[in-house]
Design an enzyme around this catalytic site. Structure first.
Site, PDB file in Angstrom:
ATOM      1  N   TYR A  22      27.030  31.207 -10.042  1.00  0.00           N
ATOM      2  CA  TYR A  22      28.392  29.701  -9.341  1.00  0.00           C
ATOM      3  C   TYR A  22      28.275  29.003 -10.491  1.00  0.00           C
ATOM      4  CZ  TYR A  22      27.444  25.323  -7.418  1.00  0.00           C
ATOM      5  OH  TYR A  22      27.015  24.591  -6.462  1.00  0.00           O
ATOM      6  N   ASN A 129      13.890  42.584 -10.561  1.00  0.00           N
ATOM      7  CA  ASN A 129      15.429  42.358 -11.755  1.00  0.00           C
ATOM      8  C   ASN A 129      15.306  41.453 -12.851  1.00  0.00           C
ATOM      9  OD1 ASN A 129      18.443  42.164 -11.970  1.00  0.00           O
ATOM     10  ND2 ASN A 129      17.937  40.451 -11.198  1.00  0.00           N
ATOM     11  N   THR A 155      13.490  26.789 -13.101  1.00  0.00           N
ATOM     12  CA  THR A 155      13.320  26.224 -12.086  1.00  0.00           C
ATOM     13  C   THR A 155      12.523  25.332 -12.008  1.00  0.00           C
ATOM     14  OG1 THR A 155      13.792  26.217  -9.069  1.00  0.00           O
ATOM     15  CG2 THR A 155      12.487  27.935 -10.876  1.00  0.00           C
ATOM     16  N   SER A 190       7.507  30.675  -3.758  1.00  0.00           N
ATOM     17  CA  SER A 190       8.338  32.513  -3.652  1.00  0.00           C
ATOM     18  C   SER A 190       8.104  33.395  -4.072  1.00  0.00           C
ATOM     19  CB  SER A 190       9.793  31.459  -2.560  1.00  0.00           C
ATOM     20  OG  SER A 190      10.483  31.760  -3.570  1.00  0.00           O
ATOM     21  N   TYR A 192      10.561  34.582  -5.522  1.00  0.00           N
ATOM     22  CA  TYR A 192      11.653  34.584  -6.306  1.00  0.00           C
ATOM     23  C   TYR A 192      11.745  33.438  -7.394  1.00  0.00           C
ATOM     24  CZ  TYR A 192      14.684  30.954  -8.216  1.00  0.00           C
ATOM     25  OH  TYR A 192      15.349  30.125  -9.121  1.00  0.00           O
ATOM     26  N   HIS A 193      10.682  32.298  -7.281  1.00  0.00           N
ATOM     27  CA  HIS A 193       9.699  30.975  -8.247  1.00  0.00           C
ATOM     28  C   HIS A 193       9.173  31.872  -9.060  1.00  0.00           C
ATOM     29  CE1 HIS A 193      12.296  28.858  -4.635  1.00  0.00           C
ATOM     30  NE2 HIS A 193      12.126  28.086  -5.689  1.00  0.00           N
ATOM     31  N   LYS A 196      10.704  33.866 -11.916  1.00  0.00           N
ATOM     32  CA  LYS A 196      10.772  32.761 -12.505  1.00  0.00           C
ATOM     33  C   LYS A 196       9.683  31.942 -13.897  1.00  0.00           C
ATOM     34  CE  LYS A 196      14.697  31.712 -12.251  1.00  0.00           C
ATOM     35  NZ  LYS A 196      16.146  31.867 -13.296  1.00  0.00           N
ATOM     36  N   GLN A 219      15.533  23.710 -14.309  1.00  0.00           N
ATOM     37  CA  GLN A 219      16.482  23.237 -13.253  1.00  0.00           C
ATOM     38  C   GLN A 219      16.095  23.215 -12.086  1.00  0.00           C
ATOM     39  OE1 GLN A 219      21.544  23.817 -12.973  1.00  0.00           O
ATOM     40  NE2 GLN A 219      20.476  25.991 -12.500  1.00  0.00           N
TER      41      GLN A 219
HETATM   42  P1  NAD Z   1      24.430  33.308  -8.868  1.00  0.00           P
HETATM   43  O1  NAD Z   1      23.854  34.509  -8.171  1.00  0.00           O
HETATM   44  O2  NAD Z   1      25.290  32.491  -8.768  1.00  0.00           O
HETATM   45  O3  NAD Z   1      25.250  34.030  -9.802  1.00  0.00           O
HETATM   46  C1  NAD Z   1      23.975  34.903 -10.925  1.00  0.00           C
HETATM   47  C2  NAD Z   1      24.657  35.985 -11.627  1.00  0.00           C
HETATM   48  O4  NAD Z   1      23.905  36.870 -12.412  1.00  0.00           O
HETATM   49  C3  NAD Z   1      25.696  36.966 -10.994  1.00  0.00           C
HETATM   50  O5  NAD Z   1      26.967  37.027 -11.203  1.00  0.00           O
HETATM   51  C4  NAD Z   1      24.687  38.250 -10.734  1.00  0.00           C
HETATM   52  O6  NAD Z   1      26.164  38.832 -10.620  1.00  0.00           O
HETATM   53  C5  NAD Z   1      24.171  37.929 -12.269  1.00  0.00           C
HETATM   54  N1  NAD Z   1      23.301  38.782 -12.165  1.00  0.00           N
HETATM   55  C6  NAD Z   1      22.031  39.116 -11.666  1.00  0.00           C
HETATM   56  N2  NAD Z   1      21.492  39.850 -11.780  1.00  0.00           N
HETATM   57  C7  NAD Z   1      21.616  40.379 -12.673  1.00  0.00           C
HETATM   58  C8  NAD Z   1      21.167  41.965 -14.196  1.00  0.00           C
HETATM   59  N3  NAD Z   1      20.674  42.621 -13.293  1.00  0.00           N
HETATM   60  N4  NAD Z   1      22.302  42.240 -15.250  1.00  0.00           N
HETATM   61  C9  NAD Z   1      23.412  41.844 -14.875  1.00  0.00           C
HETATM   62  N5  NAD Z   1      23.973  40.519 -14.482  1.00  0.00           N
HETATM   63  C10 NAD Z   1      22.951  39.802 -13.313  1.00  0.00           C
HETATM   64  O7  NAD Z   1      23.306  32.598  -9.422  1.00  0.00           O
HETATM   65  P2  NAD Z   1      23.569  30.566 -10.278  1.00  0.00           P
HETATM   66  O8  NAD Z   1      23.066  29.620  -8.693  1.00  0.00           O
HETATM   67  O9  NAD Z   1      24.229  30.448 -10.627  1.00  0.00           O
HETATM   68  O10 NAD Z   1      22.197  30.572 -11.323  1.00  0.00           O
HETATM   69  C11 NAD Z   1      22.447  31.063 -11.770  1.00  0.00           C
HETATM   70  C12 NAD Z   1      21.113  30.639 -12.809  1.00  0.00           C
HETATM   71  O11 NAD Z   1      20.093  29.525 -12.515  1.00  0.00           O
HETATM   72  C13 NAD Z   1      19.765  31.467 -12.124  1.00  0.00           C
HETATM   73  O12 NAD Z   1      19.156  32.399 -12.918  1.00  0.00           O
HETATM   74  C14 NAD Z   1      18.943  30.731 -11.157  1.00  0.00           C
HETATM   75  O13 NAD Z   1      17.827  30.689 -10.793  1.00  0.00           O
HETATM   76  C15 NAD Z   1      18.925  29.330 -11.579  1.00  0.00           C
HETATM   77  N6  NAD Z   1      19.540  27.683 -11.149  1.00  0.00           N
HETATM   78  C16 NAD Z   1      20.017  27.626 -10.234  1.00  0.00           C
HETATM   79  C17 NAD Z   1      20.179  26.935  -9.674  1.00  0.00           C
HETATM   80  C18 NAD Z   1      20.840  26.388  -7.926  1.00  0.00           C
HETATM   81  O14 NAD Z   1      20.790  25.423  -7.210  1.00  0.00           O
HETATM   82  N7  NAD Z   1      22.174  27.221  -8.138  1.00  0.00           N
HETATM   83  C19 NAD Z   1      18.809  25.507  -9.601  1.00  0.00           C
HETATM   84  C20 NAD Z   1      18.419  26.244 -10.617  1.00  0.00           C
HETATM   85  C21 NAD Z   1      18.393  27.449 -10.938  1.00  0.00           C
HETATM   86  N1  USQ Z   2      16.137  22.829   2.719  1.00  0.00           N
HETATM   87  C1  USQ Z   2      16.291  21.992   4.541  1.00  0.00           C
HETATM   88  N2  USQ Z   2      17.752  22.849   5.137  1.00  0.00           N
HETATM   89  C2  USQ Z   2      18.558  23.241   4.975  1.00  0.00           C
HETATM   90  C3  USQ Z   2      18.050  24.348   3.449  1.00  0.00           C
HETATM   91  C4  USQ Z   2      17.379  23.972   2.437  1.00  0.00           C
HETATM   92  O1  USQ Z   2      15.424  21.719   4.959  1.00  0.00           O
HETATM   93  O2  USQ Z   2      18.624  23.729   5.587  1.00  0.00           O
HETATM   94  C5  USQ Z   2      14.983  21.972   2.799  1.00  0.00           C
HETATM   95  C6  USQ Z   2      14.046  23.497   1.650  1.00  0.00           C
HETATM   96  O3  USQ Z   2      13.194  23.918   2.856  1.00  0.00           O
HETATM   97  C7  USQ Z   2      13.036  22.839   0.437  1.00  0.00           C
HETATM   98  C8  USQ Z   2      14.641  22.644  -0.445  1.00  0.00           C
HETATM   99  O4  USQ Z   2      15.425  21.851   1.141  1.00  0.00           O
HETATM  100  O5  USQ Z   2      12.283  22.229   0.800  1.00  0.00           O
HETATM  101  C9  USQ Z   2      15.269  22.829  -1.483  1.00  0.00           C
HETATM  102  O6  USQ Z   2      15.606  24.024  -0.416  1.00  0.00           O
HETATM  103  P1  USQ Z   2      17.202  24.737  -1.348  1.00  0.00           P
HETATM  104  O7  USQ Z   2      17.288  26.148  -0.333  1.00  0.00           O
HETATM  105  O8  USQ Z   2      17.893  24.311  -1.448  1.00  0.00           O
HETATM  106  O9  USQ Z   2      16.179  25.222  -2.599  1.00  0.00           O
HETATM  107  P2  USQ Z   2      15.771  26.406  -3.171  1.00  0.00           P
HETATM  108  O10 USQ Z   2      15.288  28.131  -2.295  1.00  0.00           O
HETATM  109  O11 USQ Z   2      14.875  25.510  -3.863  1.00  0.00           O
HETATM  110  O12 USQ Z   2      16.178  27.000  -4.379  1.00  0.00           O
HETATM  111  C10 USQ Z   2      17.611  27.205  -4.960  1.00  0.00           C
HETATM  112  C11 USQ Z   2      18.089  27.853  -5.725  1.00  0.00           C
HETATM  113  C12 USQ Z   2      16.971  28.255  -6.885  1.00  0.00           C
HETATM  114  C13 USQ Z   2      16.269  26.970  -7.640  1.00  0.00           C
HETATM  115  C14 USQ Z   2      16.026  26.461  -7.058  1.00  0.00           C
HETATM  116  C15 USQ Z   2      15.593  24.779  -7.881  1.00  0.00           C
HETATM  117  O13 USQ Z   2      18.220  28.740  -5.161  1.00  0.00           O
HETATM  118  O14 USQ Z   2      17.706  29.422  -7.479  1.00  0.00           O
HETATM  119  O15 USQ Z   2      15.808  27.895  -9.183  1.00  0.00           O
HETATM  120  O16 USQ Z   2      17.387  25.896  -5.716  1.00  0.00           O
HETATM  121  S1  USQ Z   2      13.787  24.064  -7.331  1.00  0.00           S
HETATM  122  O17 USQ Z   2      14.583  23.878  -6.269  1.00  0.00           O
HETATM  123  O18 USQ Z   2      13.827  22.620  -8.034  1.00  0.00           O
HETATM  124  O19 USQ Z   2      13.654  25.177  -7.958  1.00  0.00           O
END
Ligand code: NAD
Ligand code: USQ
Length: 404
Positions: A22, A129, A155, A190, A192-193, A196, A219
């Site tokens: 994305y 990963n 994040t 989590s 995941y978090h 990071k 981000q």
């Molecule tokens: P996404 O899942 O859409 O994209 C991640 C991409 O990385 C995918 O295309 C996946 O195939 C690839 N990938 C994962 N593991 C891999 C590996 N081992 N080798 C090669 N490729 C690999 O995620 P996104 O929403 O685009 O997020 C991108 C980055 O930004 C992530 O690190 C995420 O934590 C961070 N981020 C996203 C958000 C959000 O709201 N989407 C917010 C804050 C931070």
């Molecule tokens: N939430 C709701 N309803 C929903 C979805 C989410 O109330 O339908 C709440 C969650 O409980 C949480 C907040 O909204 O409190 C944010 O949740 P989210 O799913 O939008 O985001 P999060 O799980 O934090 O993860 C996303 C991305 C991740 C990135 C993170 C940035 O998937 O890759 O790291 O946003 S941050 O939140 O600043 O850590």
């Protein structure tokens, strides 16, 4: 071509790891358009997660090969593609030696908090990963490309929700009469978090020990789907996740409003986070690349433009939906996560602005367009995927299938 940055005029080479995802796809096109030489590295595992869990992007997305071919036919610009897993060092090493990047933007991680909380194997996969992938990138830079600037997606969730202001990476503390500037405390909630947080520690250490130059972009939650480049052709359209595992708050609410599903506010809805438009994600990454960190510097930017609580987002979507004739309701969902539902939140985010970020703040027109976009594709929505299915408390060692 337009040359607006230092990087563009010298044709810097940027490797975009996770460039099929994305944020990564939008960024790869944006940098290519700006004159950078771009290579995408991705193992396409995000597409596999969808297949395994029975999920799909709201938008139909083309294969990475067709995406890149279409970009070339529209703009004449080449994007190189390396399909492989960065956890395999030999693959990553070959990609580094062949492309010789000046900057690496690392988006390539498992990024869903709920995915990491499904079961033990997904928790372990996520940390393996993400942590090993990033370690390999650090070793590749040290071994093959010492001057290369690492721009790593972190994040805001690394900080959690402390009862004091959140600074950008570091806090100056006076303790028993002595003062030091220290890494800001991390309280991720989590697996995941937490991955990071582990990445940040590894990067900080290698900056110190090996002189790596790195920028950690903490981000916030990204919303929106269109960027100038992905809007050029249907084969360039970005993914938009709305399901309970990969969908994020505001994007989910817009899709829910479009299909007449009540907005899913978890718990009390006071959960406050930083948010930004995907058009600002691509801009922030470009700014970080154009202004690299110094050798040995571990720089941290908080990458978001505005703070909202979940209740505030629900109210905004309800109002914007009403204007488009959609009747939008809200349902209070028992919170599947363990997190503070009412808390203080005030996070600094000035460093990217100081370097020139011109934000796209959340406006009525963006909400209109995201809602209209969702309405356009609403027949593709599988409403069974909307409610959350992953519980932070119920996670166990037993492998969990979607149906279970
Ligand atoms: P996404 O899942 O859409 O994209 C991640 C991409 O990385 C995918 O295309 C996946 O195939 C690839 N990938 C994962 N593991 C891999 C590996 N081992 N080798 C090669 N490729 C690999 O995620 P996104 O929403 O685009 O997020 C991108 C980055 O930004 C992530 O690190 C995420 O934590 C961070 N981020 C996203 C958000 C959000 O709201 N989407 C917010 C804050 C931070
Ligand atoms: N939430 C709701 N309803 C929903 C979805 C989410 O109330 O339908 C709440 C969650 O409980 C949480 C907040 O909204 O409190 C944010 O949740 P989210 O799913 O939008 O985001 P999060 O799980 O934090 O993860 C996303 C991305 C991740 C990135 C993170 C940035 O998937 O890759 O790291 O946003 S941050 O939140 O600043 O850590």
């Amino acid at each position: 071509s337009q040359q607006t940055t230092d990087g563009a005029s010298t044709r810097k080479k940027v490797m975009v790891i996770g460039g099929d995802g994305y944020c990564g796809w939008a960024t790869a096109l944006h940098l290519s358009k700006k004159g950078y030489e771009v290579a995408i590295v991705d193992n396409l595992i995000r597409r596999l997660f969808d297949d395994q869990l029975g999920l799909e992007s709201l938008t139909p997305i083309s294969s990475i090969h067709n995406r890149i071919r279409r970009w070339k036919s529209l703009t004449g610009k080449d994007i190189q593609l390396f399909v492989g897993d960065i956890c395999e060092f030999d693959f990553l090493a070959e990609a580094f030696k062949s492309f010789e990047p000046d900057a690496v933007v690392h988006f390539g991680e498992q990024r869903s908090a709920p995915y990491s909380m499904i079961d033990r194997s997904r928790a372990v996969f996520t940390q393996h990963n993400n942590v090993i992938g990033t370690l390999n990138v650090l070793f590749a830079i040290k071994e093959f490309r010492e001057e290369c600037h690492l721009v790593k997606l972190g994040t805001m969730g690394e900080y959690g929700t402390p009862n004091i202001d959140i600074e950008e990476g570091y806090i100056t503390i006076t303790h028993n009469g002595r003062t030091d500037t220290l890494p800001y405390p991390k309280q991720a909630s989590s697996f995941y978090h937490l991955s990071k947080v582990h990445d940040s520690h590894n990067i900080a250490f290698t900056c110190k020990a090996w002189g790596i130059r790195a920028t950690d972009l903490n981000q916030g939650v990204v919303y929106g789907v269109r960027t100038d480049e992905t809007a050029m052709h249907e084969e360039l359209v970005n993914r938009l996740d709305y399901d309970g595992v990969f969908g994020t708050a505001l994007n989910r609410f817009c899709v829910q409003a479009a299909v007449g599903h009540p907005l899913t506010v978890y718990g009390k809805g006071g959960q406050t986070r930083g948010y930004l438009d995907i058009r600002d994600t691509v801009q922030c990454v470009e700014i970080a690349i154009a202004n690299p960190a110094q050798p040995g510097e571990f720089r941290v930017f908080n990458q978001f433009t505005e703070q909202f609580s979940v209740n505030e987002l629900a109210a905004l979507v309800t109002k914007a939906g009403g204007k488009l004739g959609l009747e939008v309701k809200t349902t209070l969902v028992p919170n599947p996560r363990v997190e503070a539902e009412e808390h203080y939140y005030n996070a600094k985010h000035t460093k990217l602005y100081e370097l020139g970020l011109q934000p796209h703040l959340l406006s009525d027109s963006l909400l209109d367009s995201l809602l209209n976009f969702s309405v356009q594709y609403k027949d593709r929505v599988d409403t069974k995927q909307i409610m959350p299915s992953v519980s932070w408390k119920k996670i166990g060692a037993k492998p969990k299938t979607v149906a279970a």
